[in-house]
Design a protein around this motif. Structure first.
Motif, mmCIF file in Angstrom:
data_model
loop_
_atom_site.group_PDB
_atom_site.id
_atom_site.type_symbol
_atom_site.label_atom_id
_atom_site.label_comp_id
_atom_site.label_asym_id
_atom_site.label_seq_id
_atom_site.Cartn_x
_atom_site.Cartn_y
_atom_site.Cartn_z
ATOM 1 N N THR A 18 -0.372 13.233 0.324
ATOM 2 C CA THR A 18 0.986 13.734 0.512
ATOM 3 C C THR A 18 1.792 12.761 1.369
ATOM 4 N N THR A 19 3.090 12.914 1.335
ATOM 5 C CA THR A 19 3.975 12.111 2.171
ATOM 6 C C THR A 19 3.636 12.305 3.640
ATOM 7 N N GLU A 20 3.309 13.544 4.018
ATOM 8 C CA GLU A 20 2.958 13.843 5.410
ATOM 9 C C GLU A 20 1.669 13.134 5.818
ATOM 10 N N GLN A 21 0.661 13.155 4.936
ATOM 11 C CA GLN A 21 -0.593 12.470 5.243
ATOM 12 C C GLN A 21 -0.366 10.969 5.390
ATOM 13 N N ILE A 22 0.417 10.394 4.485
ATOM 14 C CA ILE A 22 0.695 8.961 4.555
ATOM 15 C C ILE A 22 1.401 8.629 5.865
ATOM 16 N N SER A 23 2.347 9.471 6.275
ATOM 17 C CA SER A 23 3.045 9.251 7.549
ATOM 18 C C SER A 23 2.076 9.310 8.721
ATOM 19 N N GLU A 24 1.125 10.229 8.675
ATOM 20 C CA GLU A 24 0.111 10.327 9.737
ATOM 21 C C GLU A 24 -0.762 9.084 9.770
ATOM 22 N N TYR A 25 -1.159 8.590 8.587
ATOM 23 C CA TYR A 25 -1.978 7.382 8.533
ATOM 24 C C TYR A 25 -1.207 6.175 9.067
ATOM 25 N N ILE A 26 0.061 6.080 8.723
ATOM 26 C CA ILE A 26 0.881 4.970 9.224
ATOM 27 C C ILE A 26 0.985 5.057 10.750
ATOM 28 N N LEU A 27 1.133 6.254 11.292
ATOM 29 C CA LEU A 27 1.170 6.421 12.747
ATOM 30 C C LEU A 27 -0.152 5.970 13.376
ATOM 31 N N GLU A 28 -1.263 6.273 12.737
ATOM 32 C CA GLU A 28 -2.561 5.820 13.250
ATOM 33 C C GLU A 28 -2.637 4.294 13.254
ATOM 34 N N LEU A 29 -2.114 3.659 12.201
ATOM 35 C CA LEU A 29 -2.066 2.197 12.164
ATOM 36 C C LEU A 29 -1.141 1.654 13.256
ATOM 37 N N GLU A 30 -0.065 2.359 13.506
ATOM 38 C CA GLU A 30 0.904 1.933 14.515
ATOM 39 C C GLU A 30 0.322 2.006 15.924
ATOM 40 N N THR A 31 -0.484 3.020 16.194
ATOM 41 C CA THR A 31 -1.007 3.216 17.549
ATOM 42 C C THR A 31 -2.337 2.508 17.804
ATOM 43 N N THR A 75 -2.533 -8.665 3.403
ATOM 44 C CA THR A 75 -2.323 -9.507 2.229
ATOM 45 C C THR A 75 -2.477 -8.693 0.948
ATOM 46 N N ARG A 76 -3.444 -7.787 0.931
ATOM 47 C CA ARG A 76 -3.651 -6.947 -0.254
ATOM 48 C C ARG A 76 -2.447 -6.042 -0.503
ATOM 49 N N PHE A 77 -1.867 -5.496 0.570
ATOM 50 C CA PHE A 77 -0.638 -4.710 0.413
ATOM 51 C C PHE A 77 0.454 -5.554 -0.237
ATOM 52 N N PHE A 144 -12.383 -1.737 -9.460
ATOM 53 C CA PHE A 144 -11.670 -0.476 -9.355
ATOM 54 C C PHE A 144 -10.295 -0.683 -8.736
ATOM 55 N N LYS A 145 -9.379 0.224 -9.087
ATOM 56 C CA LYS A 145 -8.011 0.151 -8.597
ATOM 57 C C LYS A 145 -7.907 0.836 -7.232
ATOM 58 N N VAL A 146 -7.120 0.230 -6.358
ATOM 59 C CA VAL A 146 -6.811 0.805 -5.055
ATOM 60 C C VAL A 146 -5.293 0.838 -4.932
ATOM 61 N N SER A 147 -4.735 2.022 -4.775
ATOM 62 C CA SER A 147 -3.280 2.145 -4.644
ATOM 63 C C SER A 147 -2.848 1.799 -3.217
ATOM 64 N N VAL A 148 -1.581 1.511 -3.072
ATOM 65 C CA VAL A 148 -1.022 1.257 -1.747
ATOM 66 C C VAL A 148 -1.281 2.469 -0.850
ATOM 67 N N ALA A 149 -1.060 3.673 -1.370
ATOM 68 C CA ALA A 149 -1.285 4.893 -0.579
ATOM 69 C C ALA A 149 -2.741 4.996 -0.136
ATOM 70 N N ASN A 151 -4.861 2.549 0.188
ATOM 71 C CA ASN A 151 -5.161 1.480 1.146
ATOM 72 C C ASN A 151 -4.644 1.833 2.540
ATOM 73 N N ILE A 152 -3.525 2.539 2.615
ATOM 74 C CA ILE A 152 -3.034 3.012 3.909
ATOM 75 C C ILE A 152 -4.069 3.935 4.538
ATOM 76 N N ALA A 153 -4.545 4.899 3.750
ATOM 77 C CA ALA A 153 -5.559 5.840 4.252
ATOM 78 C C ALA A 153 -6.834 5.101 4.650
ATOM 79 N N LYS A 154 -7.239 4.157 3.824
ATOM 80 C CA LYS A 154 -8.486 3.419 4.063
ATOM 81 C C LYS A 154 -8.432 2.626 5.362
#
Length: 175
Positions: A18-31, A75-77, A144-149, A151-154
């Motif tokens: 979800t958009t909310e989950q992606i936002s949470e993952y981005i916050l984890e990357l940010e912190t 780079t993968r992103f 296998f395919k890995v989506s941007v979304a 990869n954010i979670a990963k």
């Protein structure tokens, strides 16, 4: 040994992000850069040379591995966002972690790099369109395919995974 190796469990991507989950993952990357710096900056050389588990990497190697791995992810992103399902190049992370720099370099080099890299990464991820989250790259190990979304979670998981290695070691050793 399993708990020491996977202190937060193995990566398991939700079927639909979800958009909310992606936002949470981005916050984890940010912190992550600040959390990691706060955790390891005052470690002694002996502490940096301590493996997080028997047979595992030292704290120093883990910090340098995070920088190397997230560099590849960035780079993968970029490839996924600019090319049509590009085939990425895998790298031998164990071999990279045995190189001279990963075994001996001051962790400040990677901590500064992680801070700058994550600032760029988070800026990019916060600005991409929802449709771009579906863009993919192909991983050569299994093709296998890995989506941007995904990869954010990963990579949110990846940072938390290695952070937990170090934090759990520090707690076990009462540092």
């Amino acid at each position: 040994m399993r708990d020491l190796r996977y202190p937060i469990g193995k990566f398991n991507c939700p079927d639909k992000l979800t958009t909310e989950q992606i936002s949470e993952y981005i916050l984890e990357l940010e912190t992550l850069p600040s959390r990691l710096e706060d955790l390891v900056t005052d470690f002694s050389n002996d502490q940096l040379e301590t493996p997080y588990r028997p047979g595992g990497w030292t704290v120093r190697q883990v910090v340098h591995h995070i920088a190397d791995s997230h560099h590849h992810s960035y780079t993968r992103f970029k490839w996924a966002l600019t090319e049509d399902e590009p085939l990425i190049k895998a790298y031998e992370e164990k071999d990279w972690s045995s190189l001279f720099d990963a075994r001996t370099a001051p962790i400040s080099l990677s901590l500064h790099y992680i801070r700058a890299l994550h600032a760029k990464l988070v800026f990019l991820l916060k600005g991409i369109a929802a449709d771009d989250m579906k863009k993919c790259y192909l991983h050569p190990e299994g093709n296998f395919k890995v989506s941007v979304a995904e990869n954010i979670a990963k990579y949110a998981w990846h940072g938390n995974h290695h952070f937990a290695h170090i934090k759990n070691l520090a707690q076990r050793e009462d540092w």
